[in-house]
Design a protein around this motif. Sequence first.
Motif, PDB file in Angstrom:
ATOM      1  N   ASP A 145      19.485 -35.804   0.870  1.00 19.41           N
ATOM      2  CA  ASP A 145      20.934 -35.863   0.689  1.00 19.41           C
ATOM      3  C   ASP A 145      21.577 -34.650   1.344  1.00 19.41           C
ATOM      4  O   ASP A 145      20.886 -33.671   1.668  1.00 19.41           O
ATOM      5  CB  ASP A 145      21.299 -35.881  -0.788  1.00 19.41           C
ATOM      6  N   ALA A 146      22.900 -34.686   1.504  1.00 19.40           N
ATOM      7  CA  ALA A 146      23.588 -33.583   2.176  1.00 19.40           C
ATOM      8  C   ALA A 146      24.959 -33.337   1.571  1.00 19.40           C
ATOM      9  O   ALA A 146      25.606 -34.246   1.062  1.00 19.40           O
ATOM     10  CB  ALA A 146      23.720 -33.877   3.663  1.00 19.40           C
ATOM     11  N   GLU A 147      25.359 -32.083   1.629  1.00 17.82           N
ATOM     12  CA  GLU A 147      26.723 -31.661   1.322  1.00 17.82           C
ATOM     13  C   GLU A 147      27.192 -30.810   2.485  1.00 17.82           C
ATOM     14  O   GLU A 147      26.394 -30.136   3.122  1.00 17.82           O
ATOM     15  CB  GLU A 147      26.762 -30.872   0.017  1.00 17.82           C
ATOM     16  N   TRP A 148      28.483 -30.825   2.752  1.00 18.29           N
ATOM     17  CA  TRP A 148      28.947 -30.154   3.956  1.00 18.29           C
ATOM     18  C   TRP A 148      30.367 -29.626   3.791  1.00 18.29           C
ATOM     19  O   TRP A 148      31.108 -30.050   2.913  1.00 18.29           O
ATOM     20  CB  TRP A 148      28.892 -31.106   5.146  1.00 18.29           C
ATOM     21  N   HIS A 149      30.697 -28.704   4.666  1.00 23.61           N
ATOM     22  CA  HIS A 149      32.044 -28.123   4.671  1.00 23.61           C
ATOM     23  C   HIS A 149      32.240 -27.399   6.000  1.00 23.61           C
ATOM     24  O   HIS A 149      31.263 -26.980   6.631  1.00 23.61           O
ATOM     25  CB  HIS A 149      32.216 -27.132   3.519  1.00 23.61           C
ATOM     26  N   CYS A 150      33.478 -27.265   6.428  1.00 25.93           N
ATOM     27  CA  CYS A 150      33.822 -26.392   7.551  1.00 25.93           C
ATOM     28  C   CYS A 150      34.212 -25.030   6.982  1.00 25.93           C
ATOM     29  O   CYS A 150      35.116 -24.940   6.149  1.00 25.93           O
ATOM     30  CB  CYS A 150      34.981 -26.957   8.372  1.00 25.93           C
ATOM     31  N   ILE A 151      33.527 -23.994   7.429  1.00 22.93           N
ATOM     32  CA  ILE A 151      33.845 -22.629   6.994  1.00 22.93           C
ATOM     33  C   ILE A 151      34.083 -21.792   8.239  1.00 22.93           C
ATOM     34  O   ILE A 151      33.162 -21.611   9.040  1.00 22.93           O
ATOM     35  CB  ILE A 151      32.711 -22.014   6.164  1.00 22.93           C
ATOM     36  N   PRO A 152      35.278 -21.273   8.438  1.00 20.44           N
ATOM     37  CA  PRO A 152      35.517 -20.407   9.589  1.00 20.44           C
ATOM     38  C   PRO A 152      35.067 -18.981   9.320  1.00 20.44           C
ATOM     39  O   PRO A 152      35.022 -18.534   8.162  1.00 20.44           O
ATOM     40  CB  PRO A 152      37.040 -20.473   9.752  1.00 20.44           C
ATOM     41  N   ALA A 153      34.732 -18.265  10.370  1.00 13.41           N
ATOM     42  CA  ALA A 153      34.373 -16.857  10.220  1.00 13.41           C
ATOM     43  C   ALA A 153      35.517 -16.070   9.595  1.00 13.41           C
ATOM     44  O   ALA A 153      35.291 -15.094   8.865  1.00 13.41           O
ATOM     45  CB  ALA A 153      33.996 -16.272  11.576  1.00 13.41           C
ATOM     46  N   ALA A 154      36.750 -16.496   9.876  1.00 13.72           N
ATOM     47  CA  ALA A 154      37.911 -15.803   9.313  1.00 13.72           C
ATOM     48  C   ALA A 154      37.926 -15.864   7.793  1.00 13.72           C
ATOM     49  O   ALA A 154      38.526 -15.018   7.134  1.00 13.72           O
ATOM     50  CB  ALA A 154      39.199 -16.421   9.863  1.00 13.72           C
ATOM     51  N   ALA A 155      37.238 -16.864   7.198  1.00 21.65           N
ATOM     52  CA  ALA A 155      37.214 -16.982   5.743  1.00 21.65           C
ATOM     53  C   ALA A 155      36.438 -15.858   5.087  1.00 21.65           C
ATOM     54  O   ALA A 155      36.595 -15.617   3.887  1.00 21.65           O
ATOM     55  CB  ALA A 155      36.611 -18.328   5.342  1.00 21.65           C
ATOM     56  N   VAL A 156      35.589 -15.180   5.851  1.00 21.35           N
ATOM     57  CA  VAL A 156      34.856 -14.040   5.297  1.00 21.35           C
ATOM     58  C   VAL A 156      35.333 -12.736   5.917  1.00 21.35           C
ATOM     59  O   VAL A 156      34.627 -11.732   5.907  1.00 21.35           O
ATOM     60  CB  VAL A 156      33.330 -14.211   5.476  1.00 21.35           C
ATOM     61  N   GLY A 157      36.542 -12.767   6.487  1.00 24.42           N
ATOM     62  CA  GLY A 157      37.167 -11.534   6.938  1.00 24.42           C
ATOM     63  C   GLY A 157      36.996 -11.192   8.394  1.00 24.42           C
ATOM     64  O   GLY A 157      37.448 -10.139   8.833  1.00 24.42           O
ATOM     65  N   ALA A 158      36.347 -12.058   9.192  1.00 24.84           N
ATOM     66  CA  ALA A 158      36.183 -11.768  10.613  1.00 24.84           C
ATOM     67  C   ALA A 158      37.533 -11.850  11.324  1.00 24.84           C
ATOM     68  O   ALA A 158      38.425 -12.583  10.900  1.00 24.84           O
ATOM     69  CB  ALA A 158      35.198 -12.740  11.249  1.00 24.84           C
ATOM     70  N   PRO A 159      37.693 -11.124  12.424  1.00 21.73           N
ATOM     71  CA  PRO A 159      38.987 -11.105  13.116  1.00 21.73           C
ATOM     72  C   PRO A 159      39.179 -12.285  14.065  1.00 21.73           C
ATOM     73  O   PRO A 159      40.053 -12.252  14.908  1.00 21.73           O
ATOM     74  CB  PRO A 159      38.914  -9.776  13.901  1.00 21.73           C
ATOM     75  N   HIS A 160      38.374 -13.333  13.963  1.00 21.98           N
ATOM     76  CA  HIS A 160      38.527 -14.536  14.775  1.00 21.98           C
ATOM     77  C   HIS A 160      38.220 -15.733  13.889  1.00 21.98           C
ATOM     78  O   HIS A 160      37.560 -15.619  12.863  1.00 21.98           O
ATOM     79  CB  HIS A 160      37.586 -14.513  15.982  1.00 21.98           C
ATOM     80  N   ARG A 161      38.686 -16.925  14.277  1.00 22.45           N
ATOM     81  CA  ARG A 161      38.544 -18.090  13.402  1.00 22.45           C
ATOM     82  C   ARG A 161      37.111 -18.636  13.410  1.00 22.45           C
ATOM     83  O   ARG A 161      36.484 -18.720  12.379  1.00 22.45           O
ATOM     84  CB  ARG A 161      39.517 -19.200  13.801  1.00 22.45           C
ATOM     85  N   ARG A 162      36.599 -19.043  14.550  1.00 21.99           N
ATOM     86  CA  ARG A 162      35.226 -19.546  14.704  1.00 21.99           C
ATOM     87  C   ARG A 162      34.865 -20.556  13.621  1.00 21.99           C
ATOM     88  O   ARG A 162      33.971 -20.350  12.790  1.00 21.99           O
ATOM     89  CB  ARG A 162      34.231 -18.381  14.704  1.00 21.99           C
TER      90      ARG A 162
END
Length: 285
Positions: A145-162
């Motif tokens: 089975d699988a679970e998924w999400h889009c997480i951008p680098a910006a969500a953890v404080g990085a200076p770019h979205r990624r």
Amino acid sequence: MLKVLDLFSGIGGFSLGLERTGGFETVAFCEIEDYPRKVLAKHWPNVPIYRDVRNVTAKQLIADGITVDVITGGFPCQDLSLAGNQAGIEAERSGLWLELCRVIGDVRPKYAIVENVANLLSGPSEQRGGWFGRVLGDLASIGYDAEWHCIPAAAVGAPHRRDRAWIITYPKSKRCSQAGELQHRRTQERISGSGQTGFFTDNLKERIQGSQSRSLSGGGGSFSWCQNVRRAEELRGRPDLPEPLFCGSRDGIPNWVERLEGCGNAVVPQIPELIGYAILDAEAA
């Protein structure tokens, strides 16, 4: 301590993040490019590095005395990315997804963490279920089975979205009750959102938001040194910066080219770190 097999390792972003939790230990890497292999050998000198994912099997791991609880893999994105030719998940490079799935099915880990570009979830519209439907179908075929999400680098404080797609997969026997009720319907629908079942819950969201808040407030976050930098010149002479990444040369090839490629292909370690904490919470429950 959960044992990690890190496939498509690059410079070790997955392993770095997971090991920061204190609950994971990398027992083997697999990386084909020479420069990242040197980086891995420097920072994990006692961990074996396989070269070709196509040669990684459960039989080989057992022969080498390696047991695995978690498999990680950011398989090549060149054929899926909006910046590439979008040849698809069966093309030469991104088609290595099939090898990652084969290893998961062969080794049967407790968990696998998969990363790729966000476009994996949305393209292409002309194929039923798209590329991500293929990923879910392949995992279902091996009993995961699988679970998924889009997480951008910006969500953890990085200076770019990624923005990146993150998938946690595990044997069907471990599924949450609500996951079981929703999984079949999700695999039949057009993939446009995220799987909100067990791991990508409010707890993980709170961890992400807390990490971002600490970094943006300058309170010792991983990217706090990036704040208030208006020009590249201002980086020079900063005492809080790591050793320069882009300098030197090798055989006439600027070392910064290899280092830039290594960093560009790497996952942001803070995200697998947060996912690692979510897995440890699930193990302790």
